[in-house]
Design an enzyme around this catalytic site. Structure first.
Site, PDB file in Angstrom:
ATOM      1  N   HIS A 105      18.777 -37.201  -4.862  1.00 11.42           N
ATOM      2  CA  HIS A 105      18.009 -37.442  -3.627  1.00 11.42           C
ATOM      3  C   HIS A 105      16.535 -37.089  -3.818  1.00 11.42           C
ATOM      4  CE1 HIS A 105      21.725 -38.353  -1.614  1.00 11.42           C
ATOM      5  NE2 HIS A 105      22.252 -37.230  -2.103  1.00 11.42           N
TER       6      HIS A 105
ATOM      7  N   ASN B 106      -1.769   2.047   5.920  1.00 16.76           N
ATOM      8  CA  ASN B 106      -0.886   0.953   5.478  1.00 16.76           C
ATOM      9  C   ASN B 106      -0.663   0.041   6.674  1.00 16.76           C
ATOM     10  OD1 ASN B 106      -0.613   2.238   3.079  1.00 16.76           O
ATOM     11  ND2 ASN B 106       1.580   2.661   3.270  1.00 16.76           N
ATOM     12  N   GLY B 107      -0.521  -1.252   6.430  1.00 12.92           N
ATOM     13  CA  GLY B 107      -0.243  -2.170   7.528  1.00 12.92           C
ATOM     14  C   GLY B 107      -1.450  -3.014   7.867  1.00 12.92           C
TER      15      GLY B 107
ATOM     16  N   LYS C 248       6.527  -4.236  -3.826  1.00 14.00           N
ATOM     17  CA  LYS C 248       7.960  -3.923  -3.771  1.00 14.00           C
ATOM     18  C   LYS C 248       8.484  -3.916  -2.343  1.00 14.00           C
ATOM     19  CE  LYS C 248      11.926  -2.738  -5.397  1.00 14.00           C
ATOM     20  NZ  LYS C 248      12.692  -3.872  -5.961  1.00 14.00           N
TER      21      LYS C 248
ATOM     22  N   GLU D  95       8.694 -15.179 -10.226  1.00 10.97           N
ATOM     23  CA  GLU D  95       7.943 -13.979  -9.842  1.00 10.97           C
ATOM     24  C   GLU D  95       7.519 -13.126 -11.037  1.00 10.97           C
ATOM     25  OE1 GLU D  95       9.891 -11.066  -7.314  1.00 10.97           O
ATOM     26  OE2 GLU D  95      11.823 -11.636  -8.131  1.00 10.97           O
TER      27      GLU D  95
ATOM     28  N   CYS E 294       0.830  -1.215   0.000  1.00 14.19           N
ATOM     29  CA  CYS E 294       0.000   0.000   0.000  1.00 14.19           C
ATOM     30  C   CYS E 294       0.867   1.269   0.000  1.00 14.19           C
ATOM     31  CB  CYS E 294      -0.871   0.032   1.230  1.00 14.19           C
ATOM     32  SG  CYS E 294      -1.897  -1.423   1.409  1.00 14.19           S
TER      33      CYS E 294
ATOM     34  N   GLU F  49      18.256 -17.659  -6.667  1.00 15.46           N
ATOM     35  CA  GLU F  49      17.836 -16.318  -7.092  1.00 15.46           C
ATOM     36  C   GLU F  49      17.279 -16.364  -8.525  1.00 15.46           C
ATOM     37  OE1 GLU F  49      17.081 -13.690  -5.846  1.00 15.46           O
ATOM     38  OE2 GLU F  49      17.289 -12.133  -7.345  1.00 15.46           O
TER      39      GLU F  49
ATOM     40  N   LYS G 127      13.536 -15.239  -9.593  1.00 16.99           N
ATOM     41  CA  LYS G 127      13.277 -14.214 -10.624  1.00 16.99           C
ATOM     42  C   LYS G 127      12.302 -14.760 -11.663  1.00 16.99           C
ATOM     43  CE  LYS G 127      14.343 -11.273  -9.227  1.00 16.99           C
ATOM     44  NZ  LYS G 127      15.089 -10.987  -8.042  1.00 16.99           N
TER      45      LYS G 127
ATOM     46  N   TRP H  33      -3.083  -2.645  -1.467  1.00 15.12           N
ATOM     47  CA  TRP H  33      -2.675  -4.011  -1.808  1.00 15.12           C
ATOM     48  C   TRP H  33      -3.407  -4.892  -0.815  1.00 15.12           C
ATOM     49  CZ3 TRP H  33       0.209  -8.057   0.510  1.00 15.12           C
ATOM     50  CH2 TRP H  33       0.726  -9.008  -0.374  1.00 15.12           C
TER      51      TRP H  33
ATOM     52  N   ARG I 282       5.167  -0.191  -6.256  1.00 19.35           N
ATOM     53  CA  ARG I 282       5.160  -1.012  -5.041  1.00 19.35           C
ATOM     54  C   ARG I 282       4.125  -2.137  -5.126  1.00 19.35           C
ATOM     55  NH1 ARG I 282       7.286   2.237  -0.603  1.00 19.35           N
ATOM     56  NH2 ARG I 282       6.034   1.024   0.823  1.00 19.35           N
TER      57      ARG I 282
END
Ligand code: F6R
Length: 607
Positions: free
Chosen positions: A503, A102-103, A602, A487, A2, A480, A484, A78, A27
């Site tokens: 394994h 926000n939160g 973000k 996402e 948010c 990583e 990438k 968000w 974001r």
């Protein structure tokens, strides 16, 4: 996640609010809203507008309806509590009060029941709406907005940054911060507030960061801040060094590509003053001579930087190092050895879990903390004893790229600092200095792989799964690469330490499964070649990013893409680039929203 923008001015603030929201779009959000008041009238009618989807839809509607006012608050949401919808978008209104937040308010269910029992009617499924009703209850009982917010914050549990307006007193906004960042922007005869200074750069460069528990009343002429104990405090306003055009894509199609290409410069900036004429200058790191072990805490991509650093810190500095995901660390009872240096890694410096883990470690007696962070003035920086800024510049694309490689460069500097106690410290430090000195040039050279990788990406676009393999310090780079790809292209991807293949994951190998391997010419490359053969023998489709001298060649079912030779020490940084470019081009071919992938934010300021 948010975003919040607020303004009190003599001029119409609607465009300031909307531009602020645009600058926070990166974001991640699903709806947007704004409420404005005309301070010339007391009371002023509260004009609220909300839209599901992009800020542009809100902006078009605001223009159509001629929305205007000198005081206003705006928000990109968000979704956490309640689906993305217009009804759940902020601002939330109760009587004369409008609120953006926000939160997460953790005790919202109990508060909702209490308010409903008193006759308050809820229009949304959000936790935020309880704040609007709680403030309205106080102001209806005669409390001014500031006193109402101070009273209400004592009832709230969880993390929040919030901004409220009252149409009875349209010349002011009141803000409160607990766990979610807020910054006040100073203009001439006008003031602003936002969850990120980037939102306000078109109108001011002077900012004061609110501290945990602060409440502030902001008018055109004044900013009054009160701490957790309701005592007036001064939060000094400082000139920001963040670039004004940080939000500009320039010639690039996406921020992500721009940021990938900015890496040579970003790394040069990270090293500036810390690597001088081929010699390391580690003064900024302070005295690390009493450090017996290192505990690294981070999330996501930053966690992968930490996992890479463990290889360096143990092998080069000879210091024991543990790395943990912040959301796990914070909820267990870790045994922390004496003389442990706690290192947090974060692009934003506002990641809720990383901050909470830092506080938790402090409560457990850790006394030496270092933040490796990209945002000066962020909560993480302010709450840590020492800081190593990565200086990557603003990163707008949700997928972290230049933040990651600059974190790795900073972690090599830290490794050099930790090596100080070794008998051969000078030699180890010189080895790190020599490798780092070649890095910006090597990164530039590696970007030359772009065209080859763009072609390769076509082979991935139809796939549903991918495996990434690496060994040693390339294993976190494989992790990583997989993160990438998943996402931004939404292709399911996992990383394995190549030695783990037999394994379990070997069972997944068939012609439909692309396997990406990172294979620099290092002392593990022969082992890796055996793993590659295991995959080939089972019909897997291999894409190998291999060191020019690693002697791995293309063959049936195996495409080898040469990567410039480099010192082993910095190979994790160099091999990150082809994986970034691969995921970028796959996402472009698939037509996903590269810079704002679905469901992601973000800066993850809620847990
Ligand atoms: C992935 C990504 C995230 C972040 C994570 C931590 O590309 O960007 O995984 O790395 O949310 O964020 P920071 O580094 O801001 O603490």
């Amino acid at each position: 996640m948010c975003g919040i923008v607020g303004a009190v001015a003599q001029r119409d603030v609607i465009e300031i609010l909307l531009e602020g929201l645009r600058r926070l779009e990166y974001r991640g959000y699903d709806s947007a809203g704004v409420a404005v008041l005309d301070a010339a009238h007391q009371p002023a009618p509260l004009q609220r507008l909300r839209r599901l989807g992009k800020v542009q839809a809100l902006s078009d509607a605001a223009a159509e309806q001629g929305l205007a006012g000198g005081t206003g608050i705006a928000h990109t949401r968000w979704a956490t509590h309640g689906e993305p919808s217009e009804a759940n978008a902020h601002p939330h209104v109760s009587g004369d009060i409008a609120v953006v937040h926000n939160g997460i308010i953790e005790n919202h269910e109990g508060l909702r029941r209490e308010l409903q029992a008193e006759g308050f009617v809820f229009q949304s499924q959000t936790d935020t709406e309880v704040i609007a009703h709680l403030i309205a209850r106080e102001t209806a009982a005669g409390q001014p907005l500031l006193a109402a917010v101070k009273a209400v914050r004592k009832r709230l549990e969880g993390a929040y940054g919030m901004v409220a307006v009252n149409s009875q007193t349209p010349d002011r906004i009141v803000v409160a911060r607990s766990g979610s960042p807020l910054v006040i922007g100073y203009g001439i005869g006008e003031h602003f507030v936002a969850s990120d200074q980037l939102a306000l750069l078109p109108v001011t460069r002077r900012f004061a960061f609110l501290e945990e528990g602060d409440v502030a009343e902001i008018t055109r002429q004044s900013v009054e801040v009160f701490d957790l104990n309701d005592q007036p405090v001064v939060r000094e306003a400082r000139e920001s060094s963040v670039e004004h055009d940080a939000g500009d894509k320039g010639e690039y199609r996406h921020y992500m590509l721009k940021e990938i290409y900015e890496q040579p410069q970003a790394i040069t900036n990270t090293l500036e003053g810390r690597l001088l004429n081929g010699q390391l200058n580690l003064e900024a790191l302070g005295d690390l001579s009493d450090v017996d072990s290192v505990q690294i805490i981070a999330c996501g991509t930053s966690y992968h930087a930490g996992v890479t650093a463990r290889y360096w810190i143990e092998s080069l500095a000879g210091v024991a190092c543990n790395v943990e995901i912040a959301s796990e660390f914070r909820y267990r009872q870790p045994v922390i050895r004496p003389n442990t240096l706690l290192v947090t890694i974060s692009q934003s410096g506002e990641t809720a879990d990383t901050l909470a883990a830092l506080r938790q470690a402090r409560a457990q007696g850790i006394t030496k903390t270092l933040a490796i962070c990209n945002v000066p003035g962020s909560s993480l920086v302010r709450e840590s004893d020492m800081t190593l800024l990565t200086r990557a510049g603003a990163e707008i694309g949700v997928a972290s790229t230049k933040a990651f490689t600059t974190q790795l460069a900073a972690l090599l500097l830290l490794t050099a600092g930790l090596a100080e106690r070794r008998a051969d410290a000078a030699a180890v430090q010189q080895k790190i200095a020599n490798a780092l000195a070649t890095l910006p040039g090597l990164i530039q050279q590696t970007l030359g792989m772009n065209e080859a990788i763009e072609k390769l990406a076509e082979r991935f676009a139809e796939k549903h799964n991918a495996l990434f393999l690496g060994r040693g310090d390339q294993y976190p780079i494989a992790m990583e690469g997989a993160l990438k790809l998943k996402e931004i292209s939404y292709i399911h991807a996992e990383a394995y330490a190549a030695g783990e293949l037999k394994h379990g994951p070997l069972a997944l190998i068939d012609a439909e499964m692309p396997i990406v391997v990172v294979a620099p010419h290092n002392d593990l490359v022969e082992k890796l070649k055996s793993n590659i053969e295991e995959v080939r023998a089972r019909g897997g489709e291999l894409y190998v990013f291999a060191g020019e001298s690693a002697e791995i060649s293309s063959a049936d079912n195996m495409v080898v893409v040469p990567v410039p030779n480099c010192d082993d020490l910095i190979a994790p940084i160099v091999y990150t680039l082809p994986l970034q470019l691969l995921s970028y081009h796959v996402a472009v071919i698939k037509g996903t929203d590269v810079d704002q992938p679905r469901n992601l934010a973000k800066s993850v300021t809620v847990e």
